[in-house]
Write a protein that holds these residues in place. Sequence first.
Motif, PDB file in Angstrom:
ATOM      1  N   PRO A  12      38.971 -14.948 -24.418  1.00  0.00           N
ATOM      2  CA  PRO A  12      38.500 -14.713 -23.052  1.00  0.00           C
ATOM      3  C   PRO A  12      38.414 -15.985 -22.222  1.00  0.00           C
ATOM      4  O   PRO A  12      38.681 -15.966 -21.020  1.00  0.00           O
ATOM      5  CB  PRO A  12      37.118 -14.070 -23.256  1.00  0.00           C
ATOM      6  CG  PRO A  12      36.746 -14.327 -24.678  1.00  0.00           C
ATOM      7  CD  PRO A  12      38.023 -14.474 -25.432  1.00  0.00           C
ATOM      8  N   ARG A  13      38.039 -17.113 -22.833  1.00  0.00           N
ATOM      9  CA  ARG A  13      37.964 -18.367 -22.091  1.00  0.00           C
ATOM     10  C   ARG A  13      39.349 -18.825 -21.659  1.00  0.00           C
ATOM     11  O   ARG A  13      39.543 -19.302 -20.535  1.00  0.00           O
ATOM     12  CB  ARG A  13      37.300 -19.462 -22.930  1.00  0.00           C
ATOM     13  CG  ARG A  13      35.807 -19.526 -22.848  1.00  0.00           C
ATOM     14  CD  ARG A  13      35.303 -19.518 -21.427  1.00  0.00           C
ATOM     15  NE  ARG A  13      34.585 -20.721 -21.086  1.00  0.00           N
ATOM     16  CZ  ARG A  13      34.115 -20.982 -19.875  1.00  0.00           C
ATOM     17  NH1 ARG A  13      34.313 -20.119 -18.893  1.00  0.00           N
ATOM     18  NH2 ARG A  13      33.473 -22.080 -19.617  1.00  0.00           N
ATOM     19  N   ALA A  14      40.325 -18.692 -22.564  1.00  0.00           N
ATOM     20  CA  ALA A  14      41.696 -19.084 -22.221  1.00  0.00           C
ATOM     21  C   ALA A  14      42.216 -18.233 -21.072  1.00  0.00           C
ATOM     22  O   ALA A  14      42.897 -18.731 -20.161  1.00  0.00           O
ATOM     23  CB  ALA A  14      42.599 -18.954 -23.442  1.00  0.00           C
ATOM     24  N   ARG A  15      41.881 -16.951 -21.085  1.00  0.00           N
ATOM     25  CA  ARG A  15      42.314 -16.062 -20.005  1.00  0.00           C
ATOM     26  C   ARG A  15      41.633 -16.439 -18.690  1.00  0.00           C
ATOM     27  O   ARG A  15      42.253 -16.409 -17.626  1.00  0.00           O
ATOM     28  CB  ARG A  15      41.968 -14.609 -20.380  1.00  0.00           C
ATOM     29  CG  ARG A  15      42.406 -13.587 -19.343  1.00  0.00           C
ATOM     30  CD  ARG A  15      43.915 -13.462 -19.300  1.00  0.00           C
ATOM     31  NE  ARG A  15      44.354 -12.607 -18.225  1.00  0.00           N
ATOM     32  CZ  ARG A  15      45.608 -12.201 -18.071  1.00  0.00           C
ATOM     33  NH1 ARG A  15      46.535 -12.576 -18.924  1.00  0.00           N
ATOM     34  NH2 ARG A  15      45.944 -11.444 -17.059  1.00  0.00           N
ATOM     35  N   GLU A  16      40.360 -16.798 -18.767  1.00  0.00           N
ATOM     36  CA  GLU A  16      39.624 -17.206 -17.575  1.00  0.00           C
ATOM     37  C   GLU A  16      40.236 -18.465 -16.968  1.00  0.00           C
ATOM     38  O   GLU A  16      40.379 -18.576 -15.744  1.00  0.00           O
ATOM     39  CB  GLU A  16      38.163 -17.444 -17.944  1.00  0.00           C
ATOM     40  CG  GLU A  16      37.261 -17.743 -16.766  1.00  0.00           C
ATOM     41  CD  GLU A  16      35.829 -18.008 -17.188  1.00  0.00           C
ATOM     42  OE1 GLU A  16      35.014 -18.305 -16.290  1.00  0.00           O
ATOM     43  OE2 GLU A  16      35.526 -17.942 -18.394  1.00  0.00           O
ATOM     44  N   ILE A  17      40.617 -19.402 -17.822  1.00  0.00           N
ATOM     45  CA  ILE A  17      41.238 -20.647 -17.354  1.00  0.00           C
ATOM     46  C   ILE A  17      42.594 -20.351 -16.718  1.00  0.00           C
ATOM     47  O   ILE A  17      42.934 -20.866 -15.655  1.00  0.00           O
ATOM     48  CB  ILE A  17      41.387 -21.638 -18.524  1.00  0.00           C
ATOM     49  CG1 ILE A  17      40.009 -22.114 -18.993  1.00  0.00           C
ATOM     50  CG2 ILE A  17      42.252 -22.833 -18.123  1.00  0.00           C
ATOM     51  CD1 ILE A  17      40.025 -22.798 -20.347  1.00  0.00           C
ATOM     52  N   VAL A  42      35.991 -22.858 -13.567  1.00  0.00           N
ATOM     53  CA  VAL A  42      35.472 -22.087 -14.707  1.00  0.00           C
ATOM     54  C   VAL A  42      34.229 -22.724 -15.315  1.00  0.00           C
ATOM     55  O   VAL A  42      33.763 -22.298 -16.377  1.00  0.00           O
ATOM     56  CB  VAL A  42      36.569 -21.908 -15.794  1.00  0.00           C
ATOM     57  CG1 VAL A  42      37.711 -21.071 -15.268  1.00  0.00           C
ATOM     58  CG2 VAL A  42      37.074 -23.249 -16.312  1.00  0.00           C
ATOM     59  N   MET A  44      33.809 -25.861 -16.529  1.00  0.00           N
ATOM     60  CA  MET A  44      34.073 -26.660 -17.733  1.00  0.00           C
ATOM     61  C   MET A  44      34.514 -28.066 -17.339  1.00  0.00           C
ATOM     62  O   MET A  44      35.198 -28.250 -16.342  1.00  0.00           O
ATOM     63  CB  MET A  44      35.177 -26.012 -18.589  1.00  0.00           C
ATOM     64  CG  MET A  44      34.822 -24.654 -19.130  1.00  0.00           C
ATOM     65  SD  MET A  44      36.202 -23.887 -20.030  1.00  0.00           S
ATOM     66  CE  MET A  44      36.236 -24.896 -21.494  1.00  0.00           C
ATOM     67  N   SER A  48      36.066 -30.101 -22.875  1.00  0.00           N
ATOM     68  CA  SER A  48      35.976 -28.678 -23.228  1.00  0.00           C
ATOM     69  C   SER A  48      37.209 -27.916 -22.771  1.00  0.00           C
ATOM     70  O   SER A  48      37.721 -27.044 -23.479  1.00  0.00           O
ATOM     71  CB  SER A  48      34.725 -28.058 -22.595  1.00  0.00           C
ATOM     72  OG  SER A  48      33.565 -28.657 -23.105  1.00  0.00           O
ATOM     73  N   LEU A  49      37.695 -28.261 -21.565  1.00  0.00           N
ATOM     74  CA  LEU A  49      38.874 -27.587 -21.024  1.00  0.00           C
ATOM     75  C   LEU A  49      40.089 -27.803 -21.918  1.00  0.00           C
ATOM     76  O   LEU A  49      40.853 -26.871 -22.190  1.00  0.00           O
ATOM     77  CB  LEU A  49      39.150 -28.104 -19.608  1.00  0.00           C
ATOM     78  CG  LEU A  49      40.259 -27.413 -18.819  1.00  0.00           C
ATOM     79  CD1 LEU A  49      39.912 -25.951 -18.574  1.00  0.00           C
ATOM     80  CD2 LEU A  49      40.484 -28.129 -17.501  1.00  0.00           C
ATOM     81  N   HIS A  52      41.176 -25.649 -24.842  1.00  0.00           N
ATOM     82  CA  HIS A  52      41.827 -24.364 -24.580  1.00  0.00           C
ATOM     83  C   HIS A  52      43.242 -24.495 -24.038  1.00  0.00           C
ATOM     84  O   HIS A  52      44.048 -23.587 -24.187  1.00  0.00           O
ATOM     85  CB  HIS A  52      40.989 -23.557 -23.582  1.00  0.00           C
ATOM     86  CG  HIS A  52      39.616 -23.247 -24.066  1.00  0.00           C
ATOM     87  ND1 HIS A  52      39.344 -22.182 -24.904  1.00  0.00           N
ATOM     88  CD2 HIS A  52      38.424 -23.874 -23.849  1.00  0.00           C
ATOM     89  CE1 HIS A  52      38.048 -22.153 -25.173  1.00  0.00           C
ATOM     90  NE2 HIS A  52      37.473 -23.157 -24.547  1.00  0.00           N
TER      91      HIS A  52
END
Length: 198
Positions: A12-17, A42, A44, A48-49, A52
């Motif tokens: 989900p985080r990768a999709r958000e990015i 997002v 981040m 952290s970014l 991903h």
Amino acid sequence: MSRGPTRRAPGPRAREIRDAALALFAERGYAATTMADIGAAVGMRGPSLYKHVGSKQELLAQIMTGTMDDLLQTFRVAVAGCEDVVERLRRAAEAHVRYHARHRLEAFVGTREIRSLEEPHRTDVLRRRAAYESAFRALLAEGAEAGRFRIATVKLTSYAILDLGMGAAVWYRENGDLTEDQVVYQYGDFALRLAGVH
């Protein structure tokens, strides 16, 4: 020179990015968008970014190759199990328009930012784009040979049909006067007329 897009688990985080990058590329352009901008969108920071995604170029490549892969799959599903070439063209055109109506940002970025892709990403995307165009041309050529279509030039007719989707991506809005289904059906009719179906 960048390598091909890194295959990462699509969490989900990768999709958000990815979605944040897409929106920023559409709004500001690829060149004017930084990884810091994407991170801020997002919530981040850099370290952290980068857990991903490897780079801004990788994000653009993922967006553009993913879009073309989706379009190719959409085409295959649309025409599967249908023998009639006229009906296959309608289904393919309708699927093309529906995809662009639902994915306006991808259509915009895919058209505008091809110049921003580095190799081998640019070649990968152009190869997929050529395969997609060829699928429509093969349909048109089959229908013309069978006497079902009356067209002067397969190539130009395919461009005109593909432009229907790009046009819908520019103007279509969910809250407009026409529903998505109405637009898709009428554009399917337009595609058949462009192919000279009577």
